[in-house]
Design an enzyme around this catalytic site. Structure first.
Site, mmCIF file in Angstrom:
data_model
loop_
_atom_site.group_PDB
_atom_site.id
_atom_site.type_symbol
_atom_site.label_atom_id
_atom_site.label_comp_id
_atom_site.label_asym_id
_atom_site.label_seq_id
_atom_site.Cartn_x
_atom_site.Cartn_y
_atom_site.Cartn_z
ATOM 1 N N ASN A 194 0.871 -1.175 0.000
ATOM 2 C CA ASN A 194 0.000 0.000 0.000
ATOM 3 C C ASN A 194 0.906 1.222 0.000
ATOM 4 O O ASN A 194 1.387 1.651 1.052
ATOM 5 C CB ASN A 194 -0.911 -0.017 1.225
ATOM 6 C CG ASN A 194 -1.880 1.153 1.264
ATOM 7 O OD1 ASN A 194 -1.820 2.056 0.423
ATOM 8 N ND2 ASN A 194 -2.768 1.162 2.238
ATOM 9 N N ARG A 218 -2.577 -2.198 -3.438
ATOM 10 C CA ARG A 218 -3.776 -1.379 -3.289
ATOM 11 C C ARG A 218 -3.638 -0.199 -4.242
ATOM 12 O O ARG A 218 -2.680 0.587 -4.155
ATOM 13 C CB ARG A 218 -3.915 -0.868 -1.864
ATOM 14 C CG ARG A 218 -5.160 -0.002 -1.692
ATOM 15 C CD ARG A 218 -5.119 0.833 -0.441
ATOM 16 N NE ARG A 218 -6.306 1.671 -0.343
ATOM 17 C CZ ARG A 218 -6.359 2.816 0.333
ATOM 18 N NH1 ARG A 218 -5.290 3.239 0.978
ATOM 19 N NH2 ARG A 218 -7.470 3.516 0.370
ATOM 20 N N HIS A 228 -13.022 2.781 -0.635
ATOM 21 C CA HIS A 228 -13.053 1.778 0.434
ATOM 22 C C HIS A 228 -13.660 0.464 -0.056
ATOM 23 O O HIS A 228 -14.171 -0.334 0.744
ATOM 24 C CB HIS A 228 -13.860 2.259 1.656
ATOM 25 C CG HIS A 228 -13.217 3.351 2.436
ATOM 26 N ND1 HIS A 228 -13.951 4.298 3.123
ATOM 27 C CD2 HIS A 228 -11.915 3.672 2.659
ATOM 28 C CE1 HIS A 228 -13.126 5.144 3.728
ATOM 29 N NE2 HIS A 228 -11.879 4.780 3.465
ATOM 30 N N ARG A 247 -12.265 15.406 6.879
ATOM 31 C CA ARG A 247 -13.024 15.724 5.665
ATOM 32 C C ARG A 247 -14.450 16.100 6.030
ATOM 33 O O ARG A 247 -15.048 15.509 6.929
ATOM 34 C CB ARG A 247 -13.047 14.529 4.706
ATOM 35 C CG ARG A 247 -11.705 14.142 4.135
ATOM 36 C CD ARG A 247 -11.865 12.974 3.173
ATOM 37 N NE ARG A 247 -10.582 12.475 2.723
ATOM 38 C CZ ARG A 247 -10.261 11.186 2.652
ATOM 39 N NH1 ARG A 247 -11.145 10.258 3.001
ATOM 40 N NH2 ARG A 247 -9.076 10.811 2.224
ATOM 41 N N GLU A 284 -8.435 -5.642 4.687
ATOM 42 C CA GLU A 284 -8.227 -5.318 3.285
ATOM 43 C C GLU A 284 -6.993 -6.012 2.718
ATOM 44 O O GLU A 284 -6.966 -6.399 1.548
ATOM 45 C CB GLU A 284 -8.116 -3.799 3.121
ATOM 46 C CG GLU A 284 -9.398 -3.067 3.497
ATOM 47 C CD GLU A 284 -9.238 -1.563 3.514
ATOM 48 O OE1 GLU A 284 -9.280 -0.965 2.423
ATOM 49 O OE2 GLU A 284 -9.057 -0.990 4.607
#
Length: 398
Positions: free
Chosen positions: A15, A92, A181, A242, A386
């Site tokens: 990642n 990823r 996601h 955010r 993940e």
């Protein structure tokens, strides 16, 4: 983590972001980690790398602080047996654009496509590409697989995926709702079906990934039919820093009043808003819950807004399902914050979901993940993984 097994090859999961590289070497069947690694402050003279295995840590300071340099340094911290156990590399990749609806082996054509998609994710794709290039150079004989955050949501119907904007924006500029996601939503929806003992094809789920970044997805029959993030990860739920949903008219108004451009306003919506913006103190839910309990009204408002918006979107996404069998909590907050789950579910009693306070306090650990009372839609806590999903996709394709 565990020592290398004789069961078969391991997958290296990478990642790579703009300033960090996370990796893990794991068994794609069992999910057991042989090791994990982290490179921080990539591209600066303060770059560092470390490998963790069986409670021990190895560290080094790379001479070359580029993505290629830190990945070489991470590989150098592995033993020969660890390196030779790796049979494929899974990456990823944040954005697959309108092209990629599933994971894919990276070849020259795919590499060129990802380069062309960079304008859709300028903060993320350059790092993802750097990670692919670096591992390809370091491990040239191994297949490289791209696993896309957006792929799971490519099954959204047009009425959920499209914005009500000029058609030329969609056709010429690829403006649409992509969602993110996806690896997490895909993993936990499958795991939830297993916990419920029902085939995924029979279920209507809302999966809530709550962490510093947050999103929810409507998963019907094992497929994403709607989600809260859109063209960028800024849309949807309130997050750590955010804003989530906001009237686009705010952007030119704030830009004019502050004397900045639109890009600067969007930067602040990404980095200075959300829990941090409302509380004025922190983007960490644990810190805010403590502050709220001590009487900090701004912290309390930030928590309430976060939970209200999450519940509101769960209710909206149930429309996409036609039925609601379960609400699934995952991510750092979703898996670990009993007060947040309780506040979200309190607002979902209108849908027939009712909290089991004792099970919720234990994060569902003693009830197979279930934190709701019998008789209505189920609420579950499901830890996401993940990296395991990426490893399994990689093993399937390599």
């Amino acid at each position: 983590m565990t020592a290398l097994s004789d069961a078969g090859g391991h997958v290296l999961v990478v990642n790579a972001g703009s300033s960090s590289v996370k990796l893990a070497v794991l068994d794609p069947v069992s999910g057991r980690r042989a090791l994990t690694g982290l490179a921080e402050r990539v591209g600066t003279q303060d770059a560092s790398v470390r490998i963790d295995r069986d409670g021990e840590r190895s560290t080094s300071t790379p001479d070359d602080v580029s993505h290629a340099g830190v990945i070489e340094a991470l590989l150098a911290l592995m033993t020969g047996d660890e390196r030779s156990s790796i049979t494929a590399v899974g990456h990823r990749v944040v954005h697959g654009g309108p092209t990629y609806s599933s994971s894919v082996v990276v070849d020259d054509v795919v590499r060129a496509d990802l380069e062309a998609l960079t304008p859709l994710a300028p903060l993320h794709l350059p790092g993802n590409l750097a990670g692919i290039d670096a591992t390809t150079a370091a491990l040239p004989d191994l297949p490289q697989v791209a696993v896309f955050d957006t792929a799971f949501h490519r099954t959204m119907p047009a009425y959920a995926a499209q914005y009500a904007v000029p058609r030329s924006w969609r056709d010429d500029l690829d403006v649409r709702r992509y969602g993110f996601h996806g690896t997490s939503h895909r993993y936990v929806s499958g795991a939830a079906a297993e916990l419920l003992g029902r085939p995924p094809g029979e279920l209507g789920l809302v999966t809530l990934h709550l962490g510093n970044g947050c999103s929810a997805a409507a998963v019907r029959g094992g497929r994403s039919v709607d989600t809260t993030m859109g063209f960028t990860p800024l849309e949807g739920l309130v997050m750590g820093s955010r804003s989530g949903d906001i009237d686009p008219g705010v952007i030119p108004y704030v830009a004019e009043r502050l004397g900045v451009d639109a890009a600067e306003v969007v930067r602040r919506l990404n980095t200075e808003s959300g829990l941090l913006g409302v509380s004025g103190t922190s983007n960490d839910m644990r810190t805010l819950l403590e502050a709220a309990a001590a009487g900090d009204e701004d912290a309390a408002l930030a928590v309430e807004l976060f939970c209200y918006r999450a519940a509101k979107h769960v209710a909206a996404l149930s429309v996409a399902l036609g039925r609601l069998d379960a609400v699934v909590f995952t991510g750092g907050i979703g898996e670990n914050s009993a007060p947040v789950r309780a506040a979200v579910l309190a607002r979902l009693s209108v849908l027939g979901v009712h909290l089991d306070a004792e099970a919720n306090h234990a994060n569902g650990a003693t009830t197979g993940g279930r934190i709701s009372t019998p008789g209505g839609p189920v609420a579950l806590v499901v830890p996401t993984d993940e990296e395991l999903l990426i490893a399994r996709d990689t093993a399937d394709l390599a």
